[in-house]
Design a protein around this motif. Structure first.
Motif, PDB file in Angstrom:
ATOM      1  N   ILE A  87       0.855  -1.181   0.000  1.00  0.00           N
ATOM      2  CA  ILE A  87       0.000   0.000   0.000  1.00  0.00           C
ATOM      3  C   ILE A  87       0.893   1.234   0.000  1.00  0.00           C
ATOM      4  O   ILE A  87       1.793   1.366   0.830  1.00  0.00           O
ATOM      5  N   VAL A  88       0.658   2.125  -0.965  1.00  0.00           N
ATOM      6  CA  VAL A  88       1.390   3.392  -1.025  1.00  0.00           C
ATOM      7  C   VAL A  88       0.405   4.524  -0.817  1.00  0.00           C
ATOM      8  O   VAL A  88      -0.804   4.367  -1.022  1.00  0.00           O
ATOM      9  N   HIS A  89       0.921   5.674  -0.422  1.00  0.00           N
ATOM     10  CA  HIS A  89       0.080   6.823  -0.110  1.00  0.00           C
ATOM     11  C   HIS A  89       0.364   7.955  -1.098  1.00  0.00           C
ATOM     12  O   HIS A  89       1.474   8.067  -1.631  1.00  0.00           O
ATOM     13  N   ALA A  90      -0.657   8.760  -1.329  1.00  0.00           N
ATOM     14  CA  ALA A  90      -0.521   9.863  -2.275  1.00  0.00           C
ATOM     15  C   ALA A  90       0.638  10.764  -1.872  1.00  0.00           C
ATOM     16  O   ALA A  90       0.756  11.168  -0.707  1.00  0.00           O
ATOM     17  N   GLN A  92       3.791   9.864  -1.930  1.00  0.00           N
ATOM     18  CA  GLN A  92       4.966   9.058  -1.602  1.00  0.00           C
ATOM     19  C   GLN A  92       5.848   8.889  -2.836  1.00  0.00           C
ATOM     20  O   GLN A  92       5.368   8.631  -3.931  1.00  0.00           O
ATOM     21  N   ALA A 179       3.498   9.026  -5.914  1.00  0.00           N
ATOM     22  CA  ALA A 179       2.253   8.287  -6.077  1.00  0.00           C
ATOM     23  C   ALA A 179       1.111   9.291  -6.189  1.00  0.00           C
ATOM     24  O   ALA A 179       0.921  10.111  -5.293  1.00  0.00           O
ATOM     25  N   ILE A 181      -2.185   8.675  -6.146  1.00  0.00           N
ATOM     26  CA  ILE A 181      -3.317   8.306  -5.290  1.00  0.00           C
ATOM     27  C   ILE A 181      -2.836   7.322  -4.240  1.00  0.00           C
ATOM     28  O   ILE A 181      -1.737   6.746  -4.355  1.00  0.00           O
ATOM     29  N   THR A 182      -3.674   7.117  -3.238  1.00  0.00           N
ATOM     30  CA  THR A 182      -3.410   6.095  -2.230  1.00  0.00           C
ATOM     31  C   THR A 182      -4.063   4.791  -2.667  1.00  0.00           C
ATOM     32  O   THR A 182      -5.218   4.774  -3.069  1.00  0.00           O
ATOM     33  N   GLY A 183      -3.310   3.703  -2.595  1.00  0.00           N
ATOM     34  CA  GLY A 183      -3.853   2.419  -3.000  1.00  0.00           C
ATOM     35  C   GLY A 183      -2.782   1.351  -3.026  1.00  0.00           C
ATOM     36  O   GLY A 183      -1.652   1.561  -2.576  1.00  0.00           O
ATOM     37  N   ARG A 184      -3.160   0.189  -3.572  1.00  0.00           N
ATOM     38  CA  ARG A 184      -2.206  -0.915  -3.679  1.00  0.00           C
ATOM     39  C   ARG A 184      -1.483  -0.818  -5.007  1.00  0.00           C
ATOM     40  O   ARG A 184      -2.101  -0.722  -6.057  1.00  0.00           O
ATOM     41  N   ARG A 209      -6.977   1.757  -6.093  1.00  0.00           N
ATOM     42  CA  ARG A 209      -7.668   1.843  -4.798  1.00  0.00           C
ATOM     43  C   ARG A 209      -8.787   0.818  -4.800  1.00  0.00           C
ATOM     44  O   ARG A 209      -9.703   0.874  -5.625  1.00  0.00           O
TER      45      ARG A 209
END
Length: 404
Positions: A87-90, A92, A179, A181-184, A209
């Motif tokens: 999981i990464v965050h917007a 990052q 990144a 968006i936040t998602g996998r 996401r």
């Protein structure tokens, strides 16, 4: 009495007895139990209820948000700064592209700005000196006009240099790929040392996401039209569009989704309308592209009856008939409308009245007009089958064990 006459008399008596028994049985409308007792049948009592109109439709899952990560500047990848599948965050940082050429471009733009500012200072000073001289006509007005024009050109050059610095800084920032968006995040297509170009066709990786997640459901336009007509007639009322899912392995998903919207157009190739539902997916069980079956309660049908399926028979034309316990405990056939099923029941919309006793057990052994002994279905009371027991009695199955 001679033997021949005696035999003839016995045969005549037997024939009369058999005819009398047949007439008595026919008068009762069908076979009776042992000793002429009425057949025992099991019944259920029905009443009006509101029945949801549930549609079972095919659907596929899709990501709530999806972003393909591409470089916006050209260069060689120096570092990959994420774990694939995590999981990464917007915001990052995902990749680090070689920044030396862009740092040099920024330095060059800063130097050009300093040069432009020096030129501006000289040109502005010259114009300031020429102004009083031109007023005294010590110099020509043209010389002053030229000096003022040179000062303005120098000011424009300063503005251009500042814009070049901003561009150089933007490109330098683009050497760190964040990144969006936040998602996998998926697998990395590019490796360390690979040369990438600005806005290339192939993404470096993809982020999706998955919580919540979309389910795109296809419903035929004819079914949707029938539903809208039913709603317009007033026999049915709309319900809150809640959706349940059955997964590819046949198991229920366990969480309830909601319909977000319905496409306003019909697909010309498939003749279907797409409904999009949103489902919570905290465990990540649903993945994009999975095939699912959606169960949607689109409306509620009022004043309907739920009748066990074994109680309904149909003729070759498809007309539905139900046997009802009528006055004097006689079997009465009833023509009904049963357009659809729900679970183990037929949904009957016409032909019944509240409190009707529907025969559900022993239907194959009775005929219209025949008197019966009606007992509630699935009770311990025995249903007469007319089979002799050992020892002179009769043997019958329990009501909850006989299903015709």
């Amino acid at each position: 009495m001679p033997a021949g006459r005696w035999i003839g008399a016995v045969a005549a008596c037997a024939l009369l007895a058999s005819c009398g028994g047949s007439e008595e049985q026919a008068g009762q409308g069908g076979p009776a139990g042992p000793g002429g007792a009425p057949m025992t049948v099991g019944y259920v009592t029905v009443d009006q209820t509101s029945v949801p109109i549930v549609a079972d439709l095919a659907g596929r899952t899709s990501a709530y948000e999806s972003s393909e990560v591409r470089p916006q500047v050209s260069g060689v990848i120096r570092k990959r700064m994420f774990e694939q599948g995590s999981i990464v965050h917007a915001g990052q940082t995902l990749y680090q592209i070689d920044s030396d050429p862009y740092q040099a471009s920024l330095s060059e733009a800063q130097a050009n700005l300093q040069s432009a500012q020096a030129t501006l200072e000289a040109a502005q000073a010259k114009a300031d000196r020429y102004k009083p001289l031109a007023d005294m006509e010590a110099i020509s007005r043209q010389d002053y006009t030229d000096a003022r024009s040179q000062a303005r050109q120098a000011a424009a050059a300063v503005a251009q240099a500042k814009a070049a610095i901003r561009t150089a800084r933007i490109n330098l920032n683009y050497t760190t790929v964040p990144a969006p968006i936040t998602g996998r995040i998926g697998r990395s297509i590019a490796t360390v040392g690979a040369l990438v170009t600005a806005n290339q066709a192939d993404p470096l990786t993809t982020i999706q996401r998955l919580d919540p997640i979309y389910v795109d459901i296809n419903q035929s336009s004819s079914d949707l039209l029938s539903l809208r007509r039913a709603l317009a007639s007033g026999d049915t009322v709309p319900s809150k569009a809640k959706v349940r899912l059955t997964l590819e392995d046949g198991e229920d998903y366990g969480r309830v989704g909601t319909i977000d919207f319905t496409e306003p157009v019909v697909d010309e190739n498939t003749g279907t309308v797409t409904l999009r539902a949103t489902f919570p997916n905290p465990e990540g069980l649903l993945l994009p592209g999975m095939y699912v079956t959606a169960h949607i309660a689109q409306a509620i049908e009022r004043d309907a009856y739920l009748v066990p399926q074994q109680a309904v028979t149909r003729d070759p034309k498809g007309n539905a008939t139900i046997l009802v316990v009528g006055p004097d405990n006689k079997v009465v056939p009833r023509n009904v409308k049963a357009p659809r099923t729900q679970g183990a029941f037929w949904v009957v919309t016409d032909g019944l009245k509240p409190g009707d006793k529907i025969i559900v057990q022993g239907t194959a052994k009775v005929r219209p007009g025949q008197p019966v002994k009606a007992v509630p279905a699935n009770t311990p009371e025995k249903l007469t089958s007319g089979q002799p027991k050992q020892g002179g009695g009769t043997e019958s199955g329990a009501a909850n064990g006989n299903k015709d």
